[in-house]
Design an enzyme around this catalytic site. Structure first.
Site, PDB file in Angstrom:
ATOM      1  N   ALA A 465       0.841  -1.197   0.000  1.00  0.00           N
ATOM      2  CA  ALA A 465       0.000   0.000   0.000  1.00  0.00           C
ATOM      3  C   ALA A 465       0.875   1.246   0.000  1.00  0.00           C
ATOM      4  O   ALA A 465       0.359   2.360   0.012  1.00  0.00           O
ATOM      5  CB  ALA A 465      -0.926   0.001   1.210  1.00  0.00           C
ATOM      6  N   TRP A 466       2.189   1.066   0.025  1.00  0.00           N
ATOM      7  CA  TRP A 466       3.164   2.167   0.117  1.00  0.00           C
ATOM      8  C   TRP A 466       2.963   2.998   1.393  1.00  0.00           C
ATOM      9  O   TRP A 466       3.310   4.163   1.439  1.00  0.00           O
ATOM     10  CB  TRP A 466       3.088   3.073  -1.123  1.00  0.00           C
ATOM     11  N   HIS A 467       2.397   2.390   2.415  1.00  0.00           N
ATOM     12  CA  HIS A 467       2.129   3.100   3.671  1.00  0.00           C
ATOM     13  C   HIS A 467       3.097   2.600   4.748  1.00  0.00           C
ATOM     14  O   HIS A 467       2.696   1.991   5.735  1.00  0.00           O
ATOM     15  CB  HIS A 467       0.680   2.872   4.116  1.00  0.00           C
ATOM     16  N   TYR A 468       4.367   2.871   4.554  1.00  0.00           N
ATOM     17  CA  TYR A 468       5.383   2.353   5.474  1.00  0.00           C
ATOM     18  C   TYR A 468       5.397   3.163   6.769  1.00  0.00           C
ATOM     19  O   TYR A 468       5.186   4.372   6.773  1.00  0.00           O
ATOM     20  CB  TYR A 468       6.775   2.431   4.830  1.00  0.00           C
TER      21      TYR A 468
END
Length: 532
Positions: A465-468
């Protein structure tokens, strides 16, 4: 903005910010209103890059693997292809544009001042947030969510509330992206220096005659490989309140701390780095929201759209959707360059090429509970660290994914969505197609190319989700004012400090946090209480 090659060998500032991303830009703009600020960005400018600006070329930027690309690709140790920003503006230059506030529980746990939080959001929204228009396909998804019980219909709102809602977007009415760089219009240009292609190599500390090490400078290199030093200015007559702030993201911030001697002692020694502070929690708690989806070919025309709305469930999952993007490029994003079955991949891409009139409905697992760690491969700050997210390691996360996929099944089969699916194509057939298209290389991936169970589907088709988040978490590496524990004059302000995901999408929270902490630091230094 200027290239770092134009920077002097040595210069002095009140604040040095390493990382011009989603939090770094609003932080720099705010502090520069009263102080001399240096903002170091390892990438270039987003302006003039049409792939960043235009909604229709969203996947082109992510697919660019050149050495100067705004998107730096890496494969996590889980076998999932990921991307980290390498551009002024950070993730706001690469993401799907959705803007929504943090869960109120996140704000409460972070012990943030609610009035200042809301004013900080408003400061951002005046410049770069717009109300999206829902056309036929997105409207059908919304109505499908409501039909399967994701109630109430909360309309257009930034608030994080249960039900179905339309959120904000950073794309304007002409489908042009606005980024965190736009917030630099708030800056005092005479006090702010922005250097591009300026890679931070290490933070310098004073240790003599100090109760604990104090950050006082940064060594960075420009695009030509020349080394520069930036140092904190000293106030006359009293101890300096100048600080260095690391805002390099969940990958870059723990990486820079380790390069500077702050991290697990054994790991530092293995890299030949002198231990300044043995801090075993640096690099721990790494997480990324698992993302799973179904592609739905449509017999009716589908508009091009990115995320416009979200279903916020009570079952540990968020439901979002996008449509008619370049699916060929998107699915190549899920395929590692060392994929061992190129013929299968080619066949899969040929399949999706015939399905451009399609949409994608996906679920993001809330949390997640599963976390991993980050370590360095070497001492080169340009190289990606070794990162493990441990997707679905905890059964609770896997169950949340299953819950989300069942909701998506309901939406696809809903009356509201019926014009946008072929009646003779079952959900199981769509699951089979999606399983065929996603080519991550997870060790636990099934060798079976047909649908077995939702649990196995979630494992086999997980994408980022590219939500690191994580790596420099509050209470473990930094305190609640984001000061690095065990040293002076150093803070970390970005997503690496998050213990929990702030809600459906983190960008609004990060933009707010940059402004919020800029105000807090300014007030602390000037001895006043002012929310603007």
């Amino acid at each position: 903005m200027q290239e770092a090659t134009k920077a002097p060998p040595v210069a002095y500032y009140d604040y040095i910010i390493i990382g011009g991303g989603t939090a770094g830009c609003p932080l720099a703009a705010t502090l520069s209103q009263n102080f001399r600020v240096l903002l170091l960005e390892r990438g270039g400018s987003p302006y003039g890059n049409q792939n960043i600006t235009n909604l229709t070329t969203y996947t082109d930027t992510l697919r660019d693997t050149s050495p100067t690309s705004p998107a730096q690709s890496f494969v996590s140790e889980d076998g999932v292809v990921n991307t980290r920003p390498r551009v002024l503006g950070g993730g706001t230059c690469l993401n799907a544009g959705f803007y929504t506030h943090a869960d109120p529980e996140f704000v409460q746990k972070a012990a943030l001042d609610l009035d200042l939080v809301n004013r900080s959001y408003e400061w951002v929204e005046k410049v770069m947030v717009f109300e999206p228009q829902l056309r036929q396909w997105q409207s059908a998804v919304r109505d499908g969510l409501l039909e399967v019980g994701l109630l109430p219909d909360n309309g257009y709102t930034f608030d994080h509330i249960y039900g179905t809602k339309v959120g904000g977007t950073i794309f304007d009415k002409d489908n042009h992206r606005h980024t965190a760089v736009d917030l630099l219009q708030y800056a005092n240009p005479s006090r702010l220096t922005v250097l591009l292609h300026a890679t931070g190599h290490r933070i310098l500390f004073k240790t003599k005659e100090q109760s604990k090490p104090a950050a006082h400078g940064v060594i960075f290199k420009d695009g030509a490989g020349n080394e520069h030093g930036a140092y904190l200015s000293k106030e006359k007559g009293k101890g300096s309140m100048s600080e260095i702030i690391v805002s390099a993201g969940a990958m870059g911030s723990p990486q820079l701390l380790i390069l500077s001697g702050i991290g697990p002692a054994q790991h530092l020694k293995s890299l030949g780095i002198k231990v300044l502070l043995d801090q075993p929690m640096v690099g721990q708690g790494m997480a990324d929201n698992p993302n799973n989806f179904i592609v739905v070919p449509s017999p009716s025309p589908v508009e091009i759209s990115l995320v416009r709305q979200v279903g916020i469930t009570r079952l540990g999952t968020y439901i979002e959707a996008l449509s008619r993007i370049d699916f060929v490029r998107f699915f190549r994003l899920t395929t590692p360059t060392n994929e061992t079955t190129p013929e299968t991949t080619k066949s899969a891409l040929e399949t999706i090429e015939r399905l451009q009139n399609a949409g994608m409905i996906f679920e993001k697992t809330i949390g997640p509970v599963s976390t991993g760690c980050l370590k360095l491969r070497n001492r080169n700050p340009d190289d990606n660290p070794v990162v493990t997210f441990n997707y679905f390691k905890e059964p609770e996360d896997l169950q949340r994914c299953v819950n989300g996929m069942k909701i998506i099944e309901g939406v696809v089969n809903s009356k509201a969505f019926s014009n946008f699916r072929y009646p003779n194509v079952t959900v199981e057939a769509l699951l089979n197609m999606t399983q065929y298209l996603v080519k991550n290389i997870q060790p636990e991936r099934s060798n079976v190319s047909t649908f077995e169970s939702l649990e196995q589907f979630c494992k086999d088709t997980v994408v980022t989700a590219w939500h690191y988040r994580g790596g420099c978490q509050v209470g473990r590496v930094v305190d609640h004012q984001y000061r690095v524990l065990g040293v002076d004059s150093l803070r970390v302000i970005d997503g690496s400090t998050f213990i929990d995901s702030p809600g459906t999408n983190p960008q609004a929270t990060l933009l707010m946090l940059g402004r919020y902490m800029g105000i807090k630091m300014r007030n602390e230094r000037l001895g006043r209480y002012d929310l603007d």
